[in-house]
Motif scaffolding. Structure first.
Motif, PDB file in Angstrom:
ATOM      1  N   LEU A 281      65.572  19.081  69.770  1.00 17.19           N
ATOM      2  CA  LEU A 281      66.436  19.949  68.969  1.00 17.19           C
ATOM      3  C   LEU A 281      66.690  21.292  69.664  1.00 17.19           C
ATOM      4  O   LEU A 281      67.397  22.152  69.147  1.00 17.19           O
ATOM      5  N   GLY A 282      66.056  21.465  70.818  1.00 19.59           N
ATOM      6  CA  GLY A 282      66.293  22.679  71.590  1.00 19.59           C
ATOM      7  C   GLY A 282      65.379  23.836  71.254  1.00 19.59           C
ATOM      8  O   GLY A 282      65.623  24.969  71.652  1.00 19.59           O
ATOM      9  N   TYR A 283      64.305  23.538  70.505  1.00 22.26           N
ATOM     10  CA  TYR A 283      63.341  24.587  70.166  1.00 22.26           C
ATOM     11  C   TYR A 283      62.229  24.634  71.205  1.00 22.26           C
ATOM     12  O   TYR A 283      61.927  23.634  71.854  1.00 22.26           O
ATOM     13  N   LYS A 284      61.618  25.807  71.313  1.00 21.35           N
ATOM     14  CA  LYS A 284      60.461  25.970  72.175  1.00 21.35           C
ATOM     15  C   LYS A 284      59.245  26.214  71.283  1.00 21.35           C
ATOM     16  O   LYS A 284      59.296  27.042  70.376  1.00 21.35           O
TER      17      LYS A 284
ATOM     18  N   PHE B  97      55.493  12.672  68.311  1.00 20.22           N
ATOM     19  CA  PHE B  97      56.863  12.549  67.838  1.00 20.22           C
ATOM     20  C   PHE B  97      57.398  13.907  67.357  1.00 20.22           C
ATOM     21  O   PHE B  97      58.551  14.262  67.618  1.00 20.22           O
ATOM     22  N   GLN B  98      56.550  14.674  66.678  1.00 21.36           N
ATOM     23  CA  GLN B  98      56.966  15.990  66.177  1.00 21.36           C
ATOM     24  C   GLN B  98      57.313  16.938  67.332  1.00 21.36           C
ATOM     25  O   GLN B  98      58.303  17.665  67.274  1.00 21.36           O
ATOM     26  N   MET B  99      56.500  16.916  68.391  1.00 23.46           N
ATOM     27  CA  MET B  99      56.773  17.786  69.538  1.00 23.46           C
ATOM     28  C   MET B  99      58.043  17.334  70.259  1.00 23.46           C
ATOM     29  O   MET B  99      58.845  18.145  70.717  1.00 23.46           O
ATOM     30  N   TRP B 100      58.213  16.002  70.333  1.00 29.72           N
ATOM     31  CA  TRP B 100      59.425  15.445  70.935  1.00 29.72           C
ATOM     32  C   TRP B 100      60.662  15.917  70.166  1.00 29.72           C
ATOM     33  O   TRP B 100      61.660  16.329  70.760  1.00 29.72           O
TER      34      TRP B 100
ATOM     35  N   GLY C  93      66.045  33.442  69.636  1.00 31.33           N
ATOM     36  CA  GLY C  93      66.196  32.117  70.206  1.00 31.33           C
ATOM     37  C   GLY C  93      65.572  31.093  69.293  1.00 31.33           C
ATOM     38  O   GLY C  93      64.995  31.439  68.254  1.00 31.33           O
ATOM     39  N   LYS C  94      65.702  29.818  69.672  1.00 34.78           N
ATOM     40  CA  LYS C  94      65.157  28.746  68.830  1.00 34.78           C
ATOM     41  C   LYS C  94      63.683  28.535  69.183  1.00 34.78           C
ATOM     42  O   LYS C  94      63.372  27.932  70.201  1.00 34.78           O
TER      43      LYS C  94
END
Ligand SMILES: [Zn+2]
Length: 240
Positions: A43-46, A35-38, A63-64
């Motif tokens: 949220l647009g982070y890598k 869920f955390q990775m999802w 960048g994010k």
């Protein structure tokens, strides 16, 4: 370049453990990790290993991004975390204890902490083949503030050398066991040829951060979604 905050997440074991487990907080259940990775992805982070995070930490790129690290090298990182990371094309750094590959977290045994299987040499090769990264976490998970300078040098230099030889890869990222270090220890990590060292100082990193005293954000069993978001998106950790 604007001073963007870069959260570096600190995980240990990714596995569901029974309530009775001593220091259950060190184990993040696989579903919670998923869920955390999802969330990070939506949220647009890598999610990036420390090696891939460096251009952001030194201001070359912006960048994010979120750093993802795993301490100690648990087998469940390969089994439970790697497939999730892969799904989102994320990378992560796993910090290995060079003399303990394929064994257990014996350094925790005297505290009654549950013993978990550590990745073997062949499992670490699988981890690397998946595009993940490794760093050094000393030879024996020694508290570097409790041993002689000579021993500190052996722990820091030899773990690097041994992992480089075994996996034929440059080892440039270090992590202080128990988060314990001082000025002389961080100077030794620098002289040994590492280019970063992560701590257990809480907070988000930024381009002004000392690369040998990088702060991190602990993610534990108790990090529920609202707290996870606060830790990444707000000053929650920076004030702790
Ligand atoms: Zn550790």
């Amino acid at each position: 370049m604007s001073n963007i905050n870069i959260p570096i997440l600190m995980y240990h074991s990714i596995e569901s453990m029974p309530k009775s487990t001593v220091m259950r907080s060190l184990h993040v259940p696989t579903n919670r990790f998923k869920f955390q990775m999802w969330l990070i992805n939506i949220l647009g982070y890598k999610g990036l290993s420390i090696r891939h995070l460096k251009p952001y930490l030194n201001g070359e790129k912006s960048g994010k991004v979120v750093g993802i690290t795993f301490d100690d090298g648990y087998q469940n990182n390969l089994i439970n975390a790697a497939p999730v990371l892969k799904k989102y094309d994320f990378s992560a750094t796993c910090y290995l204890v060079s003399k303990c590959l394929g064994t257990f977290n014996t350094w925790d045994a005297d505290k009654g902490i549950t013993q978990s299987q550590l990745m073997s040499t062949s499992e670490i090769k699988e981890w690397l083949d998946l595009g993940m990264d490794i760093g050094a976490h000393t030879q024996t998970h020694a508290d570097l503030t409790k041993i002689s300078e000579k021993q500190v040098k052996v722990e820091i230099y030899e773990s690097k050398k041994s992992l480089e030889k075994k996996f034929n890869i440059s080892i440039v990222d270090f992590c202080y066991p128990f988060g314990r270090f001082n000025e002389s220890i961080s100077n030794i990590a620098n002289s040994a040829g590492y280019s970063s060292a992560t701590t257990m100082i809480r907070g988000r990193a930024n381009t002004q951060s000392n690369q040998f005293k990088l702060p991190r954000i602990p993610i534990t069993h108790h990090t529920l979604p609202h707290l996870f978001l606060a830790k990444i998106l707000t000053t929650y950790e920076d004030k702790r």
